[in-house]
Design an enzyme around this catalytic site. Structure first.
Site, PDB file in Angstrom:
ATOM      1  N   GLU A  43       0.918  -1.238   0.034  1.00 10.51           N
ATOM      2  CA  GLU A  43      -0.096   0.141   0.067  1.00 10.51           C
ATOM      3  C   GLU A  43       0.660   1.264  -0.069  1.00 10.51           C
ATOM      4  O   GLU A  43       0.446   2.267  -0.598  1.00 10.51           O
ATOM      5  CB  GLU A  43      -0.888  -0.128   1.264  1.00 10.51           C
ATOM      6  CG  GLU A  43      -2.009  -1.111   1.007  1.00 10.51           C
ATOM      7  CD  GLU A  43      -2.934  -1.077   2.209  1.00 10.51           C
ATOM      8  OE1 GLU A  43      -4.071  -0.948   2.030  1.00 10.51           O
ATOM      9  OE2 GLU A  43      -2.570  -1.481   3.235  1.00 10.51           O
ATOM     10  N   GLU A  94      -3.726  -9.446   3.691  1.00 11.62           N
ATOM     11  CA  GLU A  94      -4.820  -9.203   4.929  1.00 11.62           C
ATOM     12  C   GLU A  94      -5.581 -10.169   5.406  1.00 11.62           C
ATOM     13  O   GLU A  94      -5.725 -10.643   6.430  1.00 11.62           O
ATOM     14  CB  GLU A  94      -4.996  -7.781   4.914  1.00 11.62           C
ATOM     15  CG  GLU A  94      -4.264  -6.660   5.103  1.00 11.62           C
ATOM     16  CD  GLU A  94      -3.260  -6.329   3.854  1.00 11.62           C
ATOM     17  OE1 GLU A  94      -2.872  -4.985   3.801  1.00 11.62           O
ATOM     18  OE2 GLU A  94      -3.640  -7.054   2.930  1.00 11.62           O
TER      19      GLU A  94
END
Length: 258
Positions: free
Chosen positions: A109, A129
């Site tokens: 990210e 995640e």
């Protein structure tokens, strides 16, 4: 600073996440340091481009420090987001991610929040995640589909699979792949190339692209671009006069960034 370093080379800032013992995973103190570094970068008129990379040869960043979280520590993120970048919406200066290994979860990210990703040949990217009961809520679920298209992004997001650097090029989120020993040189060369251009023009260009991506129509984006602050600043700048003058005098321009 303890968890990140920042060094200046001319108009370029080199930022290094410095937690190699944790695969450069970030915890609140590291995030706070990086947020301050990028605050200072944004405010410094003599800094035109930033490079962010990770210490060591294993990882750019493994994302959120899950061990820190599992130890019962509070997980906080500065207002400007993970690494001080993922929620920094007003940064018009270019940032290059030099990904030197694993870029997982929040690490990916961070890279996606940068303008250009250069990767070492051993780099890997993923948003894993869901494997640990989380979701890529630091911008990955928004930036990846915008970068490579919804279907290809969902193929990564819904499986949590790792993507090697070469596939990252094919998918469209990696600009170039180089041998790991050459990664920082390649990032510096790219930064140097950017610094030969008017920083006012670069900032205006980045701002127009960023703001137009979420505009309803091409016509609306086109007709609204002159209202963007960085475009207005470009038209008032010394660089706007210097560029044509240098061209007419057959010399290299001397950009002021103002």
């Amino acid at each position: 600073m303890e968890h990140a370093t920042a060094t200046r080379e001319g108009h370029t800032l080199i930022v290094t996440i410095n937690r190699p013992e944790r695969m450069n995973a970030l915890h609140p103190p590291a995030n706070a340091e990086l947020a301050q570094i990028f605050d200072d970068f944004a405010a410094d008129p003599e800094l035109w481009v930033a490079i962010i990379t990770g210490a060591g040869d294993r990882a750019f960043s493994a994302g959120n420090d899950l061990r820190w979280q599992a130890e019962g520590n509070a997980v906080t993120v500065p207002p400007t987001g993970f690494a001080g970048l993922t929620s920094r919406w007003d940064l018009d200066k270019p940032v290059i991610a030099a990904v030197n290994g694993v870029a997982m979860g929040g690490g990916f990210e961070i890279a996606l929040a940068c303008d250009i990703i250069i990767a070492s040949d051993n780099a890997t990217f993923a948003l894993p995640e869901p494997k640990v009961g989380l979701a890529a809520l630091a911008g990955g679920l928004h930036r990846l589909p915008r970068t490579i298209g919804v279907k290809r992004a969902m193929g990564m997001i819904l499986t949590g699979r790792s993507v090697p650097a070469a596939e990252g090029v094919a998918l469209g989120f990696v600009h170039a792949v180089v041998p790991q020993a050459e990664l920082l040189d390649a990032a510096h060369a790219l930064a140097a190339q950017i610094c030969t251009l008017s920083p006012m023009s670069i900032r205006a260009s980045k701002q127009v692209v960023a703001r137009s991506l979420d505009t309803a129509s091409l016509q609306e984006a086109y007709e609204g671009q002159m209202k963007h602050p960085a475009v207005s600043a470009l038209w008032r700048s010394e660089d706007l006069k210097e560029g044509p003058l240098a061209f007419a005098q057959k010399r290299k321009p001397e950009w002021k960034g103002r």
